[in-house]
Design a protein around this motif. Structure first.
Motif, PDB file in Angstrom:
ATOM      1  N   HIS A  53      14.391   3.528  -3.551  1.00  0.00           N
ATOM      2  CA  HIS A  53      14.577   2.043  -3.529  1.00  0.00           C
ATOM      3  C   HIS A  53      15.927   1.903  -3.992  1.00  0.00           C
ATOM      4  CE1 HIS A  53      10.396   2.863  -4.473  1.00  0.00           C
ATOM      5  NE2 HIS A  53      10.071   1.737  -3.761  1.00  0.00           N
ATOM      6  N   PHE A 103      14.347  -4.561  -6.258  1.00  0.00           N
ATOM      7  CA  PHE A 103      14.160  -3.431  -5.680  1.00  0.00           C
ATOM      8  C   PHE A 103      14.141  -3.781  -4.041  1.00  0.00           C
ATOM      9  CE2 PHE A 103      12.310  -2.631  -9.513  1.00  0.00           C
ATOM     10  CZ  PHE A 103      12.801  -1.567  -9.926  1.00  0.00           C
ATOM     11  N   ARG A 107       8.295  -1.848  -4.644  1.00  0.00           N
ATOM     12  CA  ARG A 107       7.645  -0.531  -5.259  1.00  0.00           C
ATOM     13  C   ARG A 107       6.322  -0.535  -5.011  1.00  0.00           C
ATOM     14  NH1 ARG A 107      11.173   1.961  -9.337  1.00  0.00           N
ATOM     15  NH2 ARG A 107       9.316   3.235  -9.182  1.00  0.00           N
TER      16      ARG A 107
END
Length: 114
Positions: A53, A103, A107
């Motif tokens: 990421h 991110f 995630r």
């Protein structure tokens, strides 16, 4: 946390365990983006790790020693950092505080969607 929720109210969200001395709340996410509020107790360690990421982080409060790709920097409230995919990085909390992590993509590991 329901994805694509338009508003986040801190008082309506529970902290969840992330690691020793570290808890988090999901501000919001969809498949492309995830924002997370991460609270650190003094001395807590976000161990050095890497992931696919892209990560941008803002120091909302506290003081942290941030390591990115072997380089260290002391950051405090108002500062931030950026981590490209697959770079090793970690955090040591020098004064209790909060990071806001963002991110791309979300995630899945945080959501147990591996």
């Amino acid at each position: 946390m329901i994805d694509n929720k338009a508003f986040f109210k801190d008082s309506e969200s529970e902290w969840e365990y992330a690691a020793e001395g570290i808890t988090r709340k999901f501000i919001g996410y969809n498949d492309q983006l995830m924002a997370v509020k991460v609270k650190f107790e003094k001395g807590a360690i976000g161990t050095v790790h890497n992931h696919v990421h892209t990560q941008g982080s803002y120091v909302a409060s506290g003081r942290f020693k941030i390591t990115i790709d072997g380089k260290n920097e002391i950051l405090e409230a108002g500062d931030g950092f950026f981590v490209s995919p697959d770079l090793s990085h970690g955090a040591e909390c020098l004064e209790a505080g909060v990071l806001i992590d963002v991110f791309n993509p979300k995630r899945k590991d945080f959501l147990n969607e591996n």
